[in-house]
Design an enzyme around this catalytic site. Structure first.
Site, mmCIF file in Angstrom:
data_model
loop_
_atom_site.group_PDB
_atom_site.id
_atom_site.type_symbol
_atom_site.label_atom_id
_atom_site.label_comp_id
_atom_site.label_asym_id
_atom_site.label_seq_id
_atom_site.Cartn_x
_atom_site.Cartn_y
_atom_site.Cartn_z
ATOM 1 N N ILE A 72 0.894 -1.162 0.000
ATOM 2 C CA ILE A 72 0.000 0.000 0.000
ATOM 3 C C ILE A 72 0.934 1.213 0.000
ATOM 4 O O ILE A 72 1.886 1.271 0.772
ATOM 5 C CB ILE A 72 -0.942 -0.029 1.230
ATOM 6 C CG1 ILE A 72 -1.852 1.200 1.301
ATOM 7 C CG2 ILE A 72 -0.198 -0.172 2.538
ATOM 8 C CD1 ILE A 72 -2.906 1.103 2.441
ATOM 9 N N SER A 73 0.684 2.178 -0.893
ATOM 10 C CA SER A 73 1.618 3.291 -1.067
ATOM 11 C C SER A 73 1.674 4.180 0.177
ATOM 12 O O SER A 73 0.736 4.236 0.972
ATOM 13 C CB SER A 73 1.201 4.144 -2.263
ATOM 14 O OG SER A 73 1.080 3.349 -3.422
#
Ligand code: SAH
Length: 233
Positions: A72-73
């Site tokens: 997940i960024s």
């Protein structure tokens, strides 16, 4: 029962305060100034999108593993990419690389409709279930190769690619509306530049936002499998 309810409430308050701090220090202070984007980043419960053993780190200043070798960024990157799409609320948005569904949830608060494509079936199923459970009803999650775009829903006012591409995939430009925006990391497997591309007539105008590092885009317009390093099958 009272104890469980209390602990849920105190957890909620704890996460809300972490989220406020994340938005102030990691996002606003670094130059993301769109009030709409800041409000969306303040609203989406990021801790619901990370694996259970990562909850304590959900609001920290980096990307986190979500399984299957994917991530997940970082919150700032999600906010900056979202701001670069210049959404006003009426847009139809395509996301390539849905992962946990977090970026799609943020986009869904700023646009009318989001279609998120995820390559890994298990991640696509988990993201679809999570978004439905949390009430993000204007997001549709599809499993497939998003490097080809998603012709069934085209054209899109905005497209966000959350995986590193060797080049700008032609189908994505084709599936943009006139004046549509595409935000995409382009470069090598190891490092990329985040590009903001605008389609006008038969031309595209591209500007570089900042250097970044994403997991590789797979599929037809992505990287051949043997160049993808440690990504599992
Ligand atoms: N936006 C996500 C993070 C994405 S990480 C989030 O908010 O959690 C990048 C994702 O892109 C990974 O889940 C990976 O499986 C996916 N991906 C890679 N190549 C893809 C392709 N060709 N089509 C769709 N998804 C792809």
């Amino acid at each position: 029962m009272i104890r469980a309810a209390n602990s849920t409430l105190s957890e909620t308050i704890h996460f809300e305060s972490q989220r406020r701090e994340m938005v102030a220090l990691q996002i606003r202070d670094r130059g993301v100034r769109s009030e709409r984007v800041l409000a969306a980043m303040s609203a989406v419960p990021r801790h619901e999108f990370v694996p259970a053993n990562q909850t304590a780190a959900a609001y920290s200043d980096h990307a986190l593993p979500i399984g299957e070798g994917q991530t997940i960024s970082q919150p700032y990157v999600v906010a900056a990419m979202t701001q670069a799409l210049s959404l006003t609320g009426s847009e139809r948005v395509l996301e390539i690389g849905g992962g946990s569904g977090y970026q799609a949830a943020v986009l869904s608060l700023l646009a009318s409709e989001v279609i998120a494509i995820e390559f890994v079936p298990h991640l696509a199923d988990a993201a679809r279930d999570r978004l439905a459970r949390l009430g993000y009803s204007n997001v549709q999650v599809e499993q497939g190769d998003g490097s080809m775009g998603w012709p069934a829903g085209a054209p899109y006012d905005a497209i966000l690619v959350a995986a590193a591409a060797p080049d700008i995939p032609a189908p994505l430009v084709e599936q943009l509306t006139e004046g549509g925006r595409l935000v995409i990391p382009v470069g090598s497997v190891e490092e990329q530049n985040l590009l903001r591309v605008v389609k006008r007539g038969n031309q595209i105008f591209s500007e570089t936002l900042f250097p970044c590092r994403f997991v590789p885009l797979r599929g037809h317009h992505g990287w051949p499998h043997d160049l993808q390093g440690k990504i599992p099958e």
